[in-house]
Design a protein around this motif. Structure first.
Motif, mmCIF file in Angstrom:
data_model
loop_
_atom_site.group_PDB
_atom_site.id
_atom_site.type_symbol
_atom_site.label_atom_id
_atom_site.label_comp_id
_atom_site.label_asym_id
_atom_site.label_seq_id
_atom_site.Cartn_x
_atom_site.Cartn_y
_atom_site.Cartn_z
ATOM 1 N N LEU A 403 14.444 11.264 22.401
ATOM 2 C CA LEU A 403 15.646 11.962 22.866
ATOM 3 C C LEU A 403 16.697 11.999 21.763
ATOM 4 N N ALA A 404 16.863 10.880 21.041
ATOM 5 C CA ALA A 404 17.844 10.828 19.957
ATOM 6 C C ALA A 404 17.530 11.877 18.890
ATOM 7 N N MET A 405 16.254 12.013 18.520
ATOM 8 C CA MET A 405 15.880 12.975 17.497
ATOM 9 C C MET A 405 16.051 14.412 17.992
ATOM 10 N N ARG A 406 15.809 14.651 19.294
ATOM 11 C CA ARG A 406 16.040 15.995 19.825
ATOM 12 C C ARG A 406 17.519 16.356 19.769
ATOM 13 N N GLU A 407 18.369 15.369 20.057
ATOM 14 C CA GLU A 407 19.815 15.601 19.975
ATOM 15 C C GLU A 407 20.226 15.917 18.539
ATOM 16 N N MET A 408 19.638 15.175 17.586
ATOM 17 C CA MET A 408 19.969 15.423 16.179
ATOM 18 C C MET A 408 19.439 16.777 15.737
ATOM 19 N N GLN A 409 18.259 17.135 16.175
ATOM 20 C CA GLN A 409 17.672 18.429 15.824
ATOM 21 C C GLN A 409 18.579 19.562 16.302
ATOM 22 N N VAL A 506 10.383 -0.158 15.310
ATOM 23 C CA VAL A 506 9.929 1.202 15.596
ATOM 24 C C VAL A 506 9.837 1.977 14.287
ATOM 25 N N LYS A 507 8.666 2.581 14.038
ATOM 26 C CA LYS A 507 8.457 3.360 12.817
ATOM 27 C C LYS A 507 8.572 4.842 13.157
ATOM 28 N N VAL A 508 9.347 5.566 12.339
ATOM 29 C CA VAL A 508 9.619 6.974 12.634
ATOM 30 C C VAL A 508 9.359 7.816 11.377
ATOM 31 N N GLY A 509 8.420 8.739 11.476
ATOM 32 C CA GLY A 509 8.184 9.705 10.406
ATOM 33 C C GLY A 509 8.870 11.017 10.760
ATOM 34 N N VAL A 510 9.696 11.540 9.865
ATOM 35 C CA VAL A 510 10.496 12.733 10.165
ATOM 36 C C VAL A 510 10.284 13.778 9.080
ATOM 37 N N THR A 511 10.112 15.036 9.491
ATOM 38 C CA THR A 511 10.097 16.135 8.529
ATOM 39 C C THR A 511 11.257 17.071 8.821
ATOM 40 N N PHE A 512 11.802 17.673 7.732
ATOM 41 C CA PHE A 512 12.918 18.608 7.839
ATOM 42 C C PHE A 512 12.473 19.983 7.357
ATOM 43 N N ASP A 513 13.053 21.004 7.957
ATOM 44 C CA ASP A 513 12.809 22.389 7.540
ATOM 45 C C ASP A 513 14.013 22.850 6.735
ATOM 46 N N ASN A 515 14.688 25.673 5.571
ATOM 47 C CA ASN A 515 15.145 27.022 5.919
ATOM 48 C C ASN A 515 16.070 27.001 7.136
ATOM 49 N N THR A 516 15.662 26.244 8.158
ATOM 50 C CA THR A 516 16.517 26.143 9.348
ATOM 51 C C THR A 516 17.547 25.032 9.205
ATOM 52 N N ARG A 517 17.393 24.195 8.169
ATOM 53 C CA ARG A 517 18.312 23.108 7.854
ATOM 54 C C ARG A 517 18.455 22.119 9.011
ATOM 55 N N THR A 518 17.350 21.799 9.633
ATOM 56 C CA THR A 518 17.406 20.827 10.717
ATOM 57 C C THR A 518 16.094 20.049 10.764
ATOM 58 N N VAL A 519 16.024 19.117 11.708
ATOM 59 C CA VAL A 519 14.805 18.341 11.909
ATOM 60 C C VAL A 519 13.696 19.285 12.359
ATOM 61 N N ASP A 520 12.539 19.214 11.692
ATOM 62 C CA ASP A 520 11.397 20.056 12.069
ATOM 63 C C ASP A 520 10.536 19.350 13.118
ATOM 64 N N ASP A 521 10.128 18.114 12.814
ATOM 65 C CA ASP A 521 9.277 17.385 13.741
ATOM 66 C C ASP A 521 9.359 15.903 13.414
ATOM 67 N N TRP A 522 8.857 15.068 14.316
ATOM 68 C CA TRP A 522 8.879 13.632 14.087
ATOM 69 C C TRP A 522 7.745 12.985 14.858
ATOM 70 N N LEU A 523 7.396 11.791 14.441
ATOM 71 C CA LEU A 523 6.345 11.022 15.099
ATOM 72 C C LEU A 523 6.803 9.568 15.139
#
Length: 526
Positions: A403-409, A506-513, A515-523
Motif C-alpha cells: 500500500l505504501a508503494m502504491r501511494e508513492m507511485q 523486509v526486502k523490497v526491490g523497486v524499479t522506476f520508469d 519516462n513516467t517519472r514514477t515507481v514502475d513496479d516492486w517486489l
C-alpha cells in the motif's frame, strides 16, 4: 505543582534569575571560561544560548553577586570585583548593506560613549571602540571587559557576493583589529559567532585568541546535558508525559530522539538543543521549533554552489581540518553544515584522529529536508506533507509496504507538473541516483530514519529504512525487473546485518520508469 516559567526568547541572565524562570545552572563553567584565557572565541549554532552565556559573563564581571546566590559559581568566586563591561550585540547588523553596518556599529557604541565620553577625532567604528575601552579603563581604574556577540552576523548573507563581502570584511577588520591594540586596557575579551572567518583581523592579527569551540572543557557550556535534564527538568518531563499519556521514561526518550544528539568535541556528553527543548515544555508539544524561521538561505546557497551530496550526511568520516576551517576558505559546504548545527560529531577514532559526523536528531533531519526538497528534487515540503505523507506513513506503520508503494507511485506520477522536476531529473548523475535522493528526502520528511549507500560485506545497499518494529532494505533500479533487484539483496546478503536486531526484516526491490517519472513496479520478500 508550581507552574514552571520557561525563558523563551529571554537572553538576559538577570531577567531569568529575577523573573523566576527555569534556569539550567552553567555558572561553574562560566567561571572557568572567565579564567581560562584573556581572549576567547566560541562558535555554536544559532539558538544555542550564546547570547545568554554572554549576558551571564556580563553580570559576573559587573560584580552582580546577588544574581548568583545559590548557583554553582558561589563555590568558586570569592572577591566579586567589578569591571567596566562593553557588551556589543551584532545581531542587528544582519541583512544590512556595508554602509548601514557602519551605522549599526556606531549605534551600539553610542550608549558607552554617553557613559565614558567621546573624542571628535574618533570617526570610524574601530576608533570609537578604542576610545570607549580606553576611557572606561581610565575612569574606573580597572581594565575593561569586551563581550561581542554574533560577530559574524554582517557577513553570513553576503558570502557569495564578492564585492559586498570584500567591503564588509574591510569594515569589520577596521573594527576588530583595534582589540589587539587595546590589550593593555582589556581584562577579558569574549567573542561568539556561528562561523570562523580567518581573514578578519579578529583571527589574523589577534593571534592570541583562544578558540574553545572544540575544547572538551567547554563542550556543554551551551546546550543541556542528560544530567541537567534529570536534575533541573524532571518536573517538566513529567508534565509533558502526562499530556501525552506516556511514562516519564518514554517521554524522555521522545525528547532525546527529537532534540538531543549534539557533540561539540570528541568523547563529550551529548547535549539537547535548549531552545527547542524549552519550547516543547512551554507549549506542551513535541514538534520542530528550531526551524521556525526556516533553513538559513546562505546555507542552501552554499550547498547548491558546491553540489553537496546530501545522501552522505548521515555518516561522514573526516579529519578535524575538514569541518573546523575558515568559512571563506571552504572547498565544500561541510564546515558550514557543522558550524550551523546541521551536522555534529557522532564518533571519534583516536588512532587515526578521524571524526564521524552525522545529523544530530529528528528535528534537524526534518528541518533541513524541508529546505532541500525544492532545491534538490523540485518538491515542496507542503506537497509531501499534505495527503500523501499521512497515507504513506499509515501504510508503513501498519507494515503494508504494498500500500505504501502504491501511494508513492500515485504521488510521484503527478510530479511532472512540479516546476523544475524534469530538469532535476536530467541533471542527476544517474536516474537511480535521482530517485535515491527523492526517496531519501521523502522518508526524512516523514521523520523516518533512513540511510543510503550503506556498506556491508556484500557491497553497498541502496537504502535501509528503520521503523519501530521493521527494517526495510531497498534496492532501486531504472532497468531490469523488481525480481532482479530482490535477487541482488539476497545474493549479496544485504539484509543479514539486521536479522539480529529483533525487528522484522523486509526486502523490497523497486524499479522506476524514467519516462513516467514514477515507481514502475516492486517486489517484497520477508
Amino acid at each position: 505543582m508550581t507552574e514552571l516559567k520557561y525563558p523563551i526568547g529571554i537572553q538576559t541572565f538577570s531577567e531569568i534569575i529575577r523573573g523566576g524562570y527555569v534556569y539550567v545552572d552553567k555558572t561553574d563553567l562560566v567561571w572557568e571560561l572567565a579564567h581560562y584565557a584573556k581572549y576567547i572565541f566560541l562558535s555554536r549554532p544559532r539558538r544555542f544560548g550564546k547570547s545568554l552565556l554572554t549576558s551571564t559573563l556580563d553580570a559576573y564581571f559587573n560584580g552582580d553577586r546577588e544574581l548568583f546566590e545559590g548557583l554553582k559559581i558561589m563555590q568558586k568566586e570569592q572577591s566579586w570585583e567589578r569591571y567596566p563591561v562593553i557588551r556589543l550585540d551584532l545581531s542587528g547588523a544582519k541583512h544590512l548593506s556595508p554602509e548601514l553596518v557602519v551605522t549599526e556599529l556606531n549605534r551600539i557604541l553610542k550608549p558607552y560613549e554617553t557613559l565614558y565620553g567621546r573624542d571628535d577625532a574618533e570617526v570610524s567604528p574601530g576608533m570609537r571602540l578604542a576610545g570607549v575601552v580606553q576611557r572606561a579603563c581610565e575612569k574606573s581604574g580597572r581594565q575593561a571587559v569586551v563581550l561581542i556577540d554574533e560577530y559574524d552576523a554582517p557577513l553570513l548573507d553576503v558570502l557569495h557576493e564578492d564585492v559586498t563581502l570584500k567591503r564588509m570584511r574591510e569594515i569589520m577588520q577596521e573594527f576588530y583589529q583595534r582589540l589587539k591594540m587595546l590589550d593593555p586596557y582589556i581584562k577579558f575579551c569574549f567573542i561568539t559567532g556561528i562561523t570562523k572567518f580567518s581573514q578578519l583581523s579578529i583571527f589574523s592579527t589577534l593571534n592570541n585568541l583562544t578558540n574553545v569551540a572544540l575544547d572538551p572543557k567547554f563542550a556543554s557550556i551551551c546546550g543541556i546535558t542528560e544530567r541537567e535534564m534529570a536534575h533541573t527538568l524532571n518536573d517538566s518531563i513529567s508534565e509533558l508525559a502526562d499530556v501525552y499519556g506516556v511514562t516519564c521514561t518514554e517521554m524522555h526518550q521522545k525528547l532525546k530522539a527529537r532534540y538531543d544528539g549534539y557533540h561539540f568535541t570528541e568523547d563529550s556528553e551529548e547535549v539537547y538543543n535548549p531552545f527547542s527543548l524549552m519550547k516543547a515544555f512551554q507549549h506542551q508539544k513535541i514538534t520542530n521549533y528550531w526551524f521556525d524561521s526556516g533553513t538559513p538561505a546562505y546555507l542552501i546557497r552554499q550547498m547548491k554552489r558546491f553540489g553537496t551530496d546530501i545522501l552522505s550526511m548521515e555518516h561522514l568520516e573526516v579529519p578535524a581540518t575538514a569541518f573546523d576551517q575558515p568559512t571563506e576558505n571552504m572547498q565544500d559546504a561541510l564546515p558550514l553544515l557543522y558550524q550551523t548545527g546541521y551536522l555534529t560529531i557522532k564518533d571519534y577514532e583516536h588512532e587515526s584522529e578521524t571524526y564521524t559526523l552525522g545529523i544530530p536528531n529528528q528535528e534537524v533531519r526534518i528541518g533541513y529536508t524541508e529546505g532541500l526538497l525544492p532545491v534538490y528534487v523540485g518538491l515542496r515540503s507542503f506537497d509531501v506533507q499534505t495527503g500523501f505523507a499521512l497515507k504513506f506513513w499509515r501504510a508503513l506503520k501498519a507494515g503494508d509496504i504494498d500500500l505504501a508503494m502504491r501511494e508513492m507511485q500515485s504521488y510521484l506520477a503527478g510530479l511532472p507538473y512540479v516546476e523544475g522536476f524534469k530538469k532535476k531529473l536530467q541533471d542527476a548523475a544517474t536516474a537511480e541516483g535521482f530517485y535515491e535522493y527523492t526517496l531519501y528526502l521523502i522518508f526524512s520528511m516523514l521523520n523516518v530514519y533512513v540511510r543510503t549507500q550503506v556498506k556491508c560485506a556484500g557491497g553497498r545497499m541502496d537504502m535501509v529504512v528503520w521503523m519501530e518494529d521493521t527494517v526495510y532494505v531497498f534496492e532501486l533500479k531504472t532497468s531490469g525487473t523488481p525480481s532482479d533487484a530482490l535477487s541482488q539483496i539476497q545474493q549479496r546478503g544485504y539484509a543479514i546485518p539486521y536479522e539480529s536486531e529483533g525487528r522484522k526484516v523486509v526486502k523490497v526491490g523497486v524499479t522506476f520508469d524514467v519516462n513516467t517519472r514514477t515507481v514502475d513496479d516492486w517486489l517484497v520478500s520477508e
